[in-house]
Scaffold this active site. Structure first.
Site, PDB file in Angstrom:
ATOM      1  N   GLU A 231       0.813  -1.222   0.000  1.00  0.00           N
ATOM      2  CA  GLU A 231       0.000   0.000   0.000  1.00  0.00           C
ATOM      3  C   GLU A 231       0.847   1.274   0.000  1.00  0.00           C
ATOM      4  O   GLU A 231       0.307   2.376   0.026  1.00  0.00           O
ATOM      5  CB  GLU A 231      -0.974   0.003   1.180  1.00  0.00           C
ATOM      6  CG  GLU A 231      -0.319   0.119   2.543  1.00  0.00           C
ATOM      7  CD  GLU A 231       0.109  -1.212   3.160  1.00  0.00           C
ATOM      8  OE1 GLU A 231       0.179  -1.279   4.396  1.00  0.00           O
ATOM      9  OE2 GLU A 231       0.380  -2.177   2.435  1.00  0.00           O
TER      10      GLU A 231
ATOM     11  N   LEU B 148       3.754   4.055   1.459  1.00  0.00           N
ATOM     12  CA  LEU B 148       3.972   4.711   2.754  1.00  0.00           C
ATOM     13  C   LEU B 148       2.724   5.483   3.154  1.00  0.00           C
ATOM     14  O   LEU B 148       2.678   6.711   3.109  1.00  0.00           O
ATOM     15  CB  LEU B 148       5.180   5.646   2.686  1.00  0.00           C
ATOM     16  CG  LEU B 148       6.527   4.985   2.882  1.00  0.00           C
ATOM     17  CD1 LEU B 148       7.658   5.967   2.628  1.00  0.00           C
ATOM     18  CD2 LEU B 148       6.642   4.405   4.276  1.00  0.00           C
ATOM     19  N   HIS B 149       1.686   4.755   3.523  1.00  0.00           N
ATOM     20  CA  HIS B 149       0.414   5.349   3.928  1.00  0.00           C
ATOM     21  C   HIS B 149       0.011   4.796   5.285  1.00  0.00           C
ATOM     22  O   HIS B 149       0.298   3.650   5.604  1.00  0.00           O
ATOM     23  CB  HIS B 149      -0.681   5.044   2.898  1.00  0.00           C
ATOM     24  CG  HIS B 149      -0.353   5.592   1.550  1.00  0.00           C
ATOM     25  ND1 HIS B 149      -0.414   6.936   1.260  1.00  0.00           N
ATOM     26  CD2 HIS B 149       0.093   4.992   0.428  1.00  0.00           C
ATOM     27  CE1 HIS B 149      -0.033   7.131   0.016  1.00  0.00           C
ATOM     28  NE2 HIS B 149       0.284   5.971  -0.518  1.00  0.00           N
ATOM     29  N   ALA B 150      -0.651   5.609   6.083  1.00  0.00           N
ATOM     30  CA  ALA B 150      -1.227   5.235   7.383  1.00  0.00           C
ATOM     31  C   ALA B 150      -0.277   4.403   8.240  1.00  0.00           C
ATOM     32  O   ALA B 150       0.700   4.925   8.745  1.00  0.00           O
ATOM     33  CB  ALA B 150      -2.568   4.556   7.181  1.00  0.00           C
TER      34      ALA B 150
ATOM     35  N   PRO C  18       2.029   1.899   7.644  1.00  0.00           N
ATOM     36  CA  PRO C  18       3.442   1.849   7.281  1.00  0.00           C
ATOM     37  C   PRO C  18       4.164   3.179   7.535  1.00  0.00           C
ATOM     38  O   PRO C  18       5.299   3.184   8.003  1.00  0.00           O
ATOM     39  CB  PRO C  18       3.423   1.507   5.791  1.00  0.00           C
ATOM     40  CG  PRO C  18       2.137   0.795   5.594  1.00  0.00           C
ATOM     41  CD  PRO C  18       1.174   1.458   6.543  1.00  0.00           C
TER      42      PRO C  18
END
Length: 93
Positions: free
Chosen positions: A12, A14-16, A18
């Protein structure tokens, strides 16, 4: 300046979650680090908003950099975290 180029290992990007894991690891390193998309402007890797703002997708190359003492070891650890897409902080961070 020490630098590491790695591909984002989280599907996914580098979101939320991670990004949160990465920012916590950067802060724990005690070394000022920047992160940028390849060819892009670097941002503070310890800032959640800055990291989210990159919009780095899974498989995309990012550049980690630092000029501080201890940068080589810190960047090695952070590069491993990003490349392997680890779901929790390794004990070595």
């Amino acid at each position: 300046m020490a630098e590491r180029r790695v591909n984002v290992g989280w599907a996914e990007g580098l979101h939320a979650r991670p990004a949160s894991i990465f920012v916590r690891a950067t802060t724990a390193s005690g070394v000022p680090v920047t992160i940028a998309k390849a060819g892009g402007d670097p941002v503070n890797a310890a800032s959640m908003l800055a990291v989210l703002g990159l919009g780095a997708q899974g498989g995309e190359e990012v550049v980690l950099a630092s000029e501080a003492d201890g940068a080589e070891a810190a960047l090695d650890r952070l590069a491993k975290l990003v490349a392997e897409g680890l779901e929790e902080l390794p004990e070595t961070v």
